[in-house]
Write a protein that holds these residues in place. Structure first.
Motif, PDB file in Angstrom:
ATOM      1  N   GLU A 159      10.202 -26.418  27.814  1.00  0.00           N
ATOM      2  CA  GLU A 159      10.081 -25.352  26.816  1.00  0.00           C
ATOM      3  C   GLU A 159      10.463 -24.002  27.417  1.00  0.00           C
ATOM      4  O   GLU A 159      11.207 -23.222  26.811  1.00  0.00           O
ATOM      5  CB  GLU A 159       8.656 -25.301  26.279  1.00  0.00           C
ATOM      6  N   LYS A 160       9.979 -23.723  28.638  1.00  0.00           N
ATOM      7  CA  LYS A 160      10.289 -22.460  29.291  1.00  0.00           C
ATOM      8  C   LYS A 160      11.765 -22.368  29.658  1.00  0.00           C
ATOM      9  O   LYS A 160      12.392 -21.300  29.524  1.00  0.00           O
ATOM     10  CB  LYS A 160       9.417 -22.287  30.533  1.00  0.00           C
ATOM     11  N   ARG A 161      12.339 -23.462  30.112  1.00  0.00           N
ATOM     12  CA  ARG A 161      13.765 -23.445  30.471  1.00  0.00           C
ATOM     13  C   ARG A 161      14.629 -23.231  29.237  1.00  0.00           C
ATOM     14  O   ARG A 161      15.631 -22.498  29.281  1.00  0.00           O
ATOM     15  CB  ARG A 161      14.135 -24.730  31.210  1.00  0.00           C
ATOM     16  N   ASN A 162      14.268 -23.858  28.135  1.00  0.00           N
ATOM     17  CA  ASN A 162      15.011 -23.637  26.893  1.00  0.00           C
ATOM     18  C   ASN A 162      14.886 -22.195  26.425  1.00  0.00           C
ATOM     19  O   ASN A 162      15.850 -21.607  25.905  1.00  0.00           O
ATOM     20  CB  ASN A 162      14.506 -24.590  25.803  1.00  0.00           C
ATOM     21  N   PHE A 163      13.705 -21.636  26.594  1.00  0.00           N
ATOM     22  CA  PHE A 163      13.466 -20.234  26.227  1.00  0.00           C
ATOM     23  C   PHE A 163      14.360 -19.312  27.049  1.00  0.00           C
ATOM     24  O   PHE A 163      14.998 -18.397  26.522  1.00  0.00           O
ATOM     25  CB  PHE A 163      11.988 -19.910  26.460  1.00  0.00           C
ATOM     26  N   ALA A 164      14.437 -19.575  28.353  1.00  0.00           N
ATOM     27  CA  ALA A 164      15.289 -18.764  29.228  1.00  0.00           C
ATOM     28  C   ALA A 164      16.757 -18.893  28.856  1.00  0.00           C
ATOM     29  O   ALA A 164      17.503 -17.901  28.845  1.00  0.00           O
ATOM     30  CB  ALA A 164      15.066 -19.182  30.688  1.00  0.00           C
ATOM     31  N   ALA A 165      17.187 -20.105  28.527  1.00  0.00           N
ATOM     32  CA  ALA A 165      18.584 -20.310  28.137  1.00  0.00           C
ATOM     33  C   ALA A 165      18.899 -19.581  26.835  1.00  0.00           C
ATOM     34  O   ALA A 165      19.998 -19.035  26.664  1.00  0.00           O
ATOM     35  CB  ALA A 165      18.867 -21.799  27.993  1.00  0.00           C
ATOM     36  N   THR A 190      -3.708 -16.678  27.512  1.00  0.00           N
ATOM     37  CA  THR A 190      -2.353 -17.234  27.497  1.00  0.00           C
ATOM     38  C   THR A 190      -1.548 -16.731  28.687  1.00  0.00           C
ATOM     39  O   THR A 190      -0.832 -17.488  29.349  1.00  0.00           O
ATOM     40  CB  THR A 190      -1.643 -16.850  26.187  1.00  0.00           C
ATOM     41  N   MET A 191      -1.674 -15.443  28.977  1.00  0.00           N
ATOM     42  CA  MET A 191      -0.962 -14.859  30.111  1.00  0.00           C
ATOM     43  C   MET A 191      -1.489 -15.407  31.432  1.00  0.00           C
ATOM     44  O   MET A 191      -0.718 -15.755  32.340  1.00  0.00           O
ATOM     45  CB  MET A 191      -1.096 -13.339  30.049  1.00  0.00           C
ATOM     46  N   GLN A 192      -2.804 -15.522  31.575  1.00  0.00           N
ATOM     47  CA  GLN A 192      -3.402 -15.940  32.842  1.00  0.00           C
ATOM     48  C   GLN A 192      -3.164 -17.401  33.161  1.00  0.00           C
ATOM     49  O   GLN A 192      -3.146 -17.788  34.331  1.00  0.00           O
ATOM     50  CB  GLN A 192      -4.906 -15.636  32.824  1.00  0.00           C
ATOM     51  N   THR A 193      -2.979 -18.244  32.142  1.00  0.00           N
ATOM     52  CA  THR A 193      -2.703 -19.661  32.382  1.00  0.00           C
ATOM     53  C   THR A 193      -1.215 -19.912  32.582  1.00  0.00           C
ATOM     54  O   THR A 193      -0.798 -21.047  32.730  1.00  0.00           O
ATOM     55  CB  THR A 193      -3.199 -20.522  31.213  1.00  0.00           C
ATOM     56  N   ARG A 194      -0.426 -18.846  32.594  1.00  0.00           N
ATOM     57  CA  ARG A 194       1.025 -18.933  32.793  1.00  0.00           C
ATOM     58  C   ARG A 194       1.681 -19.799  31.722  1.00  0.00           C
ATOM     59  O   ARG A 194       2.680 -20.455  31.960  1.00  0.00           O
ATOM     60  CB  ARG A 194       1.353 -19.432  34.192  1.00  0.00           C
ATOM     61  N   ALA A 195       1.077 -19.783  30.509  1.00  0.00           N
ATOM     62  CA  ALA A 195       1.654 -20.495  29.380  1.00  0.00           C
ATOM     63  C   ALA A 195       2.522 -19.576  28.532  1.00  0.00           C
ATOM     64  O   ALA A 195       3.092 -19.995  27.537  1.00  0.00           O
ATOM     65  CB  ALA A 195       0.545 -21.105  28.513  1.00  0.00           C
ATOM     66  N   ALA A 196       2.621 -18.317  28.949  1.00  0.00           N
ATOM     67  CA  ALA A 196       3.296 -17.316  28.128  1.00  0.00           C
ATOM     68  C   ALA A 196       4.808 -17.496  28.131  1.00  0.00           C
ATOM     69  O   ALA A 196       5.411 -17.817  29.138  1.00  0.00           O
ATOM     70  CB  ALA A 196       2.954 -15.919  28.635  1.00  0.00           C
TER      71      ALA A 196
END
Length: 326
Positions: A175-181, A310-316
């Motif tokens: 999910e994070k990699r797709n977001f970055a792309a 959300t920020m602290q769990t690095r799910a952001a």
């Protein structure tokens, strides 16, 4: 007015909203009716008293905000009530009103939302200062962004593309990699895999990263430096992983690499000319529509704790924003 008030350093679940007195715009200050404020990693550390400097108790967390000027001191001429502004302060943004020096705010570009304005200043100032001023990133170079889906990571991807670099985004989930792309990364790698450096080597055509933008720290930082290109620059931005790595000194020697610290909190005092250059460039890109700040999840004021969690769990994905007023 309502504000988040930290009476004792504690986990965010123990912090609440309180009724407090309205701030007064003193000499040289403006009072802003806050409409949105953003949450960063440093804010979470400050609430718990784990940041390198401690805000005196009690205090209201939150550094970045956007809103409408509500009142100005008699000696302030640049701003008038009703102007849409965005700004940054040491703390105090998670409140319905904030009073700050007039130099701490600037007029918002037309068309920019309050949420985008609140998510803008620190992340994009950090990214351009790091890449442009400290890392001297040049067009055509290979930029590796660690923690690429976070607030500073996404900003670094966008700034890297505007500076003409080829950007490789490293993130821990699909999910994070797709977001970055989606926001401009030319290639992505999964740095949780044991062979991720092989994937990075393939992504750079065997060249390695000319510049590494690193807000993560921990073991991944050491592994990234081992893959740096000759004369590469590793930019130390933060330690979201929670551990500070120790770099063996033989690695910079073998790689011809530079380890460069980036502390955005010190720019205004130590390099005011650099801050002016960076903010002028960012404002130009904003007004020209070349740069659109990425807003992560937006939370209601009463749900501010969820923004921190959300920020602290690095799910952001992107920067967390709290909507305070309409």
């Amino acid at each position: 007015m309502k504000a988040v008030v930290v009476e004792q350093y504690a986990p965010i679940d123990q912090i609440g909203l309180q009724e407090t007195g309205m701030p007064v715009a003193g000499p040289g200050q403006v009072r802003v009716r806050v409409q949105a404020a953003s949450i960063g990693f440093v804010d979470g550390l400050k609430v718990e008293g784990r940041y390198q400097t401690k805000d005196p108790l009690p205090f209201t967390p939150g550094a970045e905000f956007a809103g409408v000027v509500d009142a100005v001191a008699d000696d302030v001429t640049r701003f008038t009530p009703g102007m849409r502004v965005m700004g940054a302060a040491r703390s105090g943004a998670l409140a319905e009103y904030i009073a700050v020096p007039a130099t701490a705010v600037e007029i918002m570009p037309d068309g920019l939302s309050m949420e985008a304005a609140a998510a803008f200043r620190t992340n994009y100032l950090t990214a351009l200062y790091a890449l442009g001023e400290r890392g001297t990133l040049r067009a055509g170079e290979q930029l590796l962004v660690l923690g690429a889906a976070g607030g500073t990571g996404i900003a670094a991807i966008q700034i890297g593309k505007l500076l003409g670099a080829r950007v490789i985004a490293a993130a821990s989930t699909e999910e994070k990699r797709n977001f970055a792309a989606r926001f401009g990364a030319d290639a992505v790698v999964d740095y949780t895999r044991a062979d991720w450096r092989d994937a990075l080597k393939d992504a750079t055509g065997g060249h390695g990263a000319d510049v590494i933008f690193d807000p993560v720290g921990g073991e991944v930082s050491l592994q990234a430096f081992r893959s740096i290109a000759w004369n590469g620059r590793h930019l130390v931005v933060g330690f979201a992983a929670g551990t500070i790595p120790a770099l063996p000194f033989n690695l910079p020697l073998l790689k011809g690499g530079l380890l460069i610290g980036v502390d955005v909190a010190q720019i205004a005092r130590r390099e005011p000319e650099a801050q002016t250059r960076v903010m002028t460039q960012l404002s130009t890109w904003l007004n020209d529509g070349k740069l659109v700040p990425v807003v992560g999840h937006v939370f209601a004021f009463e749900d501010f704790r969820a923004a921190f969690r959300t920020m602290q769990t690095r799910a952001a994905l992107g920067k967390m924003v709290v909507r305070i007023g309409s």
